[in-house]
Design a protein around this motif. Structure first.
Motif, PDB file in Angstrom:
ATOM      1  N   GLY A 117       0.852  -1.190   0.000  1.00 39.29           N
ATOM      2  CA  GLY A 117       0.000   0.000   0.000  1.00 39.29           C
ATOM      3  C   GLY A 117       0.880   1.229   0.000  1.00 39.29           C
ATOM      4  N   GLY A 118       0.458   2.260  -0.736  1.00 40.81           N
ATOM      5  CA  GLY A 118       1.340   3.414  -0.872  1.00 40.81           C
ATOM      6  C   GLY A 118       0.664   4.752  -0.814  1.00 40.81           C
ATOM      7  N   ASP A 119       1.489   5.785  -0.940  1.00 37.46           N
ATOM      8  CA  ASP A 119       1.021   7.162  -0.947  1.00 37.46           C
ATOM      9  C   ASP A 119       0.232   7.501  -2.199  1.00 37.46           C
ATOM     10  OD1 ASP A 119       1.962   7.834   1.522  1.00 37.46           O
ATOM     11  OD2 ASP A 119       3.606   9.118   0.836  1.00 37.46           O
ATOM     12  N   ASP A 120       0.272   6.632  -3.205  1.00 41.62           N
ATOM     13  CA  ASP A 120      -0.501   6.869  -4.426  1.00 41.62           C
ATOM     14  C   ASP A 120      -1.941   6.379  -4.290  1.00 41.62           C
ATOM     15  OD1 ASP A 120      -0.071   4.172  -4.429  1.00 41.62           O
ATOM     16  OD2 ASP A 120       0.861   4.071  -6.407  1.00 41.62           O
ATOM     17  N   ASN A 121      -2.353   6.067  -3.040  1.00 39.69           N
ATOM     18  CA  ASN A 121      -3.724   5.655  -2.707  1.00 39.69           C
ATOM     19  C   ASN A 121      -4.080   4.263  -3.206  1.00 39.69           C
ATOM     20  OD1 ASN A 121      -3.685   8.373  -2.031  1.00 39.69           O
ATOM     21  ND2 ASN A 121      -5.086   9.009  -3.655  1.00 39.69           N
ATOM     22  N   SER A 122      -3.103   3.516  -3.703  1.00 36.83           N
ATOM     23  CA  SER A 122      -3.406   2.204  -4.280  1.00 36.83           C
ATOM     24  C   SER A 122      -2.890   1.067  -3.416  1.00 36.83           C
ATOM     25  CB  SER A 122      -2.794   2.086  -5.678  1.00 36.83           C
ATOM     26  OG  SER A 122      -1.394   1.902  -5.601  1.00 36.83           O
ATOM     27  N   VAL A 123      -3.536  -0.091  -3.623  1.00 37.19           N
ATOM     28  CA  VAL A 123      -3.056  -1.365  -3.097  1.00 37.19           C
ATOM     29  C   VAL A 123      -2.610  -2.174  -4.311  1.00 37.19           C
ATOM     30  CG1 VAL A 123      -3.675  -3.517  -1.928  1.00 37.19           C
ATOM     31  CG2 VAL A 123      -4.642  -1.343  -1.140  1.00 37.19           C
ATOM     32  N   ARG A 124      -1.404  -2.712  -4.255  1.00 41.81           N
ATOM     33  CA  ARG A 124      -0.910  -3.495  -5.385  1.00 41.81           C
ATOM     34  C   ARG A 124      -0.591  -4.914  -4.935  1.00 41.81           C
ATOM     35  NH1 ARG A 124       0.518   0.085  -9.785  1.00 41.81           N
ATOM     36  NH2 ARG A 124       0.108   2.218  -9.101  1.00 41.81           N
ATOM     37  N   LEU A 125      -0.905  -5.856  -5.815  1.00 37.21           N
ATOM     38  CA  LEU A 125      -0.655  -7.270  -5.550  1.00 37.21           C
ATOM     39  C   LEU A 125       0.456  -7.747  -6.461  1.00 37.21           C
ATOM     40  CD1 LEU A 125      -4.350  -8.547  -5.364  1.00 37.21           C
ATOM     41  CD2 LEU A 125      -2.874  -7.837  -3.475  1.00 37.21           C
ATOM     42  N   TRP A 126       1.424  -8.451  -5.874  1.00 36.64           N
ATOM     43  CA  TRP A 126       2.596  -8.914  -6.601  1.00 36.64           C
ATOM     44  C   TRP A 126       2.676 -10.438  -6.546  1.00 36.64           C
ATOM     45  CZ3 TRP A 126       5.392  -4.801  -8.653  1.00 36.64           C
ATOM     46  CH2 TRP A 126       5.118  -3.535  -8.100  1.00 36.64           C
ATOM     47  N   ASP A 127       2.923 -11.036  -7.699  1.00 37.14           N
ATOM     48  CA  ASP A 127       3.138 -12.490  -7.772  1.00 37.14           C
ATOM     49  C   ASP A 127       4.592 -12.759  -7.424  1.00 37.14           C
ATOM     50  OD1 ASP A 127       3.556 -15.128  -8.401  1.00 37.14           O
ATOM     51  OD2 ASP A 127       2.776 -15.007 -10.439  1.00 37.14           O
ATOM     52  N   ILE A 128       4.816 -13.365  -6.251  1.00 35.75           N
ATOM     53  CA  ILE A 128       6.187 -13.620  -5.803  1.00 35.75           C
ATOM     54  C   ILE A 128       6.409 -15.104  -5.522  1.00 35.75           C
ATOM     55  CG2 ILE A 128       6.580 -11.308  -4.880  1.00 35.75           C
ATOM     56  CD1 ILE A 128       5.920 -12.490  -2.125  1.00 35.75           C
ATOM     57  N   SER A 139      -3.577  -3.883  -9.565  1.00 33.83           N
ATOM     58  CA  SER A 139      -3.599  -2.631  -8.816  1.00 33.83           C
ATOM     59  C   SER A 139      -5.034  -2.381  -8.386  1.00 33.83           C
ATOM     60  CB  SER A 139      -3.087  -1.469  -9.675  1.00 33.83           C
ATOM     61  OG  SER A 139      -3.182  -0.244  -8.957  1.00 33.83           O
ATOM     62  N   LEU A 140      -5.253  -2.194  -7.091  1.00 37.86           N
ATOM     63  CA  LEU A 140      -6.593  -2.008  -6.542  1.00 37.86           C
ATOM     64  C   LEU A 140      -6.765  -0.553  -6.121  1.00 37.86           C
ATOM     65  CD1 LEU A 140      -6.681  -5.211  -4.302  1.00 37.86           C
ATOM     66  CD2 LEU A 140      -7.522  -4.954  -6.647  1.00 37.86           C
ATOM     67  N   THR A 141      -7.774   0.092  -6.646  1.00 32.79           N
ATOM     68  CA  THR A 141      -8.006   1.504  -6.351  1.00 32.79           C
ATOM     69  C   THR A 141      -9.353   1.696  -5.690  1.00 32.79           C
ATOM     70  OG1 THR A 141      -8.920   1.882  -8.562  1.00 32.79           O
ATOM     71  CG2 THR A 141      -6.553   2.237  -8.272  1.00 32.79           C
ATOM     72  N   GLY A 142      -9.477   2.783  -4.973  1.00 32.26           N
ATOM     73  CA  GLY A 142     -10.705   3.087  -4.242  1.00 32.26           C
ATOM     74  C   GLY A 142     -10.451   4.028  -3.093  1.00 32.26           C
ATOM     75  N   HIS A 143      -9.311   3.851  -2.437  1.00 30.79           N
ATOM     76  CA  HIS A 143      -8.939   4.803  -1.388  1.00 30.79           C
ATOM     77  C   HIS A 143      -8.653   6.162  -2.021  1.00 30.79           C
ATOM     78  CE1 HIS A 143      -8.754   2.242   2.149  1.00 30.79           C
ATOM     79  NE2 HIS A 143      -8.168   1.303   1.427  1.00 30.79           N
ATOM     80  N   VAL A 147      -2.642   4.632   1.545  1.00 34.52           N
ATOM     81  CA  VAL A 147      -2.953   3.361   2.206  1.00 34.52           C
ATOM     82  C   VAL A 147      -1.932   3.162   3.320  1.00 34.52           C
ATOM     83  CG1 VAL A 147      -3.166   0.868   1.936  1.00 34.52           C
ATOM     84  CG2 VAL A 147      -3.941   2.409   0.111  1.00 34.52           C
ATOM     85  N   ALA A 148      -2.436   2.941   4.544  1.00 36.30           N
ATOM     86  CA  ALA A 148      -1.563   2.916   5.716  1.00 36.30           C
ATOM     87  C   ALA A 148      -1.428   1.541   6.354  1.00 36.30           C
ATOM     88  CB  ALA A 148      -2.069   3.909   6.768  1.00 36.30           C
ATOM     89  N   SER A 149      -2.360   0.613   6.062  1.00 36.16           N
ATOM     90  CA  SER A 149      -2.264  -0.697   6.694  1.00 36.16           C
ATOM     91  C   SER A 149      -2.929  -1.755   5.814  1.00 36.16           C
ATOM     92  CB  SER A 149      -2.914  -0.688   8.081  1.00 36.16           C
ATOM     93  OG  SER A 149      -4.268  -0.297   7.991  1.00 36.16           O
ATOM     94  N   LEU A 150      -2.427  -2.983   5.958  1.00 33.95           N
ATOM     95  CA  LEU A 150      -2.927  -4.116   5.183  1.00 33.95           C
ATOM     96  C   LEU A 150      -2.909  -5.366   6.046  1.00 33.95           C
ATOM     97  CD1 LEU A 150      -0.857  -3.670   1.871  1.00 33.95           C
ATOM     98  CD2 LEU A 150      -3.321  -3.285   2.095  1.00 33.95           C
ATOM     99  N   THR A 151      -3.865  -6.243   5.833  1.00 35.78           N
ATOM    100  CA  THR A 151      -3.828  -7.547   6.500  1.00 35.78           C
ATOM    101  C   THR A 151      -4.629  -8.558   5.695  1.00 35.78           C
ATOM    102  OG1 THR A 151      -4.210  -8.722   8.589  1.00 35.78           O
ATOM    103  CG2 THR A 151      -5.848  -7.088   7.973  1.00 35.78           C
ATOM    104  N   VAL A 168     -11.936   1.715   5.599  1.00 38.08           N
ATOM    105  CA  VAL A 168     -11.383   0.369   5.496  1.00 38.08           C
ATOM    106  C   VAL A 168     -12.079  -0.303   4.323  1.00 38.08           C
ATOM    107  CG1 VAL A 168     -11.193  -1.893   6.592  1.00 38.08           C
ATOM    108  CG2 VAL A 168     -10.871   0.189   7.954  1.00 38.08           C
ATOM    109  N   ARG A 169     -11.306  -0.943   3.464  1.00 34.15           N
ATOM    110  CA  ARG A 169     -11.874  -1.635   2.313  1.00 34.15           C
ATOM    111  C   ARG A 169     -11.499  -3.108   2.353  1.00 34.15           C
ATOM    112  NH1 ARG A 169     -13.892   1.378  -1.930  1.00 34.15           N
ATOM    113  NH2 ARG A 169     -13.868   3.623  -1.543  1.00 34.15           N
ATOM    114  N   LEU A 170     -12.427  -3.942   1.884  1.00 32.44           N
ATOM    115  CA  LEU A 170     -12.199  -5.378   1.798  1.00 32.44           C
ATOM    116  C   LEU A 170     -12.088  -5.759   0.334  1.00 32.44           C
ATOM    117  CD1 LEU A 170     -14.776  -6.708   4.426  1.00 32.44           C
ATOM    118  CD2 LEU A 170     -12.327  -6.316   4.744  1.00 32.44           C
TER     119      LEU A 170
END
Length: 256
Positions: A117-128, A139-143, A147-151, A168-170
Motif C-alpha cells: 500500500g502506498g502514498d498513491d492511494n493504491s493497493v498493489r498485488l505482486w506475484d512472488i 492494482s486495486l483503487t478506491g482509497h 494506504v496505511a495498513s494491510l492484512t 477500510v476496504r475489503l
C-alpha cells in the motif's frame, strides 16, 4: 534486562516466523538482520542491506522465513534472500509500480502474493511465487488518500486495507490477478490511518484508528442475516408483501 538495539521509535522491524531473526531499518536507509535466538545476546548478521534511496517504511518476512521484503519511500519494494541471513542478497530487480512512497507490506498466508500500500492511494498485488521473477498482478483503487495498513485473512482469500481517508476496504483476492472490491468501504470514523487485524476464524475484523477507539466488524454474512431476521421477524406479513411486491409470489427471506 532487555538489550537495547540502536533504532528510533518510528523505524519498522520484523520478526521471522520462527522468531530467531529480527530485521530492523535505520535512518540511513539500510536494513540490518539480527540473530535473536538468545534474546539476551542479539548478534548482527552480515553487513547492512543497502540499495533503497528513501527511508524504509515497512519490513515483512515471508511465511517460510526465506525472504524479507522491504518497502521504501523511494517507491520501490526489494526482496532479500534471507536463507543465509549472514549473507542476505537481493532477489531479482526492485519492484516498481507505486507512484509514491510504499508505506506497508503484507504476505498472503501461502507466501505466493505480496500486497503493498502506498502514498498513491493504491493497493498493489505482486506475484512472488518465484521471488527472483516477481511481477505485479493487480492494482486495486478506491482509497482517496494514502494506504496505511494491510492484512490478509487466515484463508488468504480476503485482504483488508486501511487508509488515511478514514476508510477500510475489503478485497476478494482468491484469484489475485482478478482481485476486486467486496461491497462498499467501511468508515471507522478515524482521523488517520487505521491498524487492522482479522480474527483467526476470519469472521471478525478489528480496527484501531488511533483515536482511543477499537471497533470490531462482524464479517459473517450468515450471522448478520440471522440478526436481521431476529429483529424483523413478523414484519413482512403476506399482507405487507402484497402491498409492496404485488407481482411476486410470497417468499419471505426469513423463516416464519
Amino acid at each position: 534486562p532487555p538489550i537495547p538495539l540502536p533504532i528510533r521509535f518510528a523505524d519498522p522491524l520484523a520478526f521471522s516466523p520462527d522468531g530467531r531473526l529480527l530485521a530492523t531499518a535505520y535512518d540511513d536507509r539500510t536494513v540490518q538482520l539480527w540473530n535473536i535466538a538468545d534474546p539476551s545476546r542479539p548478534r548482527r548478521l552480515g553487513a547492512p542491506l543497502t540499495g533503497h534511496k528513501g527511508y524504509v517504511n515497512s519490513l515483512v518476512f515471508s511465511p517460510d522465513g526465506r525472504t524479507l521484503a522491504s518497502g521504501s519511500a523511494d517507491g520501490t519494494i526489494r526482496l532479500w534472500n534471507a536463507t543465509d541471513p549472514g549473507h542476505a542478497v537481493l532477489r531479482g530487480a526492485p519492484l516498481r509500480g507505486h507512484l509514491g512512497a510504499v508505506n506497508v507490506l503484507a504476505y498472503s498466508p501461502d507466501g505466493h502474493t505480496l500486497a503493498s500500500g502506498g502514498d498513491d492511494n493504491s493497493v498493489r498485488l505482486w506475484d512472488i511465487e518465484d521471488p527472483s521473477k516477481a511481477s505485479e498482478e493487480r492494482s486495486l483503487t478506491g482509497h482517496t488518500e494514502a494506504v496505511a495498513s494491510l492484512t490478509f485473512s487466515r484463508t488468504g482469500r480476503t485482504l483488508a486495507s486501511g487508509g488515511n481517508d478514514s476508510t477500510v476496504r475489503l478485497w476478494n483476492v482468491s484469484d489475485p490477478s482478478r482481485a476486486g472490491a467486496i461491497g462498499q468501504s467501511m468508515s471507522p470514523n478515524a482521523k488517520s490511518g487505521t491498524f487492522l487485524a482479522f480474527s483467526p476464524n476470519t469472521h471478525m475484523l478489528g480496527v484501531s484508528s488511533g483515536t482511543d477507539t477499537i471497533r470490531l466488524w462482524n464479517l459473517d454474512v450468515d450471522d448478520a442475516a440471522r440478526r436481521v431476521c431476529t429483529m424483523t421477524r413478523g414484519v413482512l406479513t403476506p399482507e405487507t408483501w402484497r402491498e409492496y411486491l404485488p407481482r411476486l409470489s410470497y417468499d419471505p427471506p426469513c423463516e416464519p
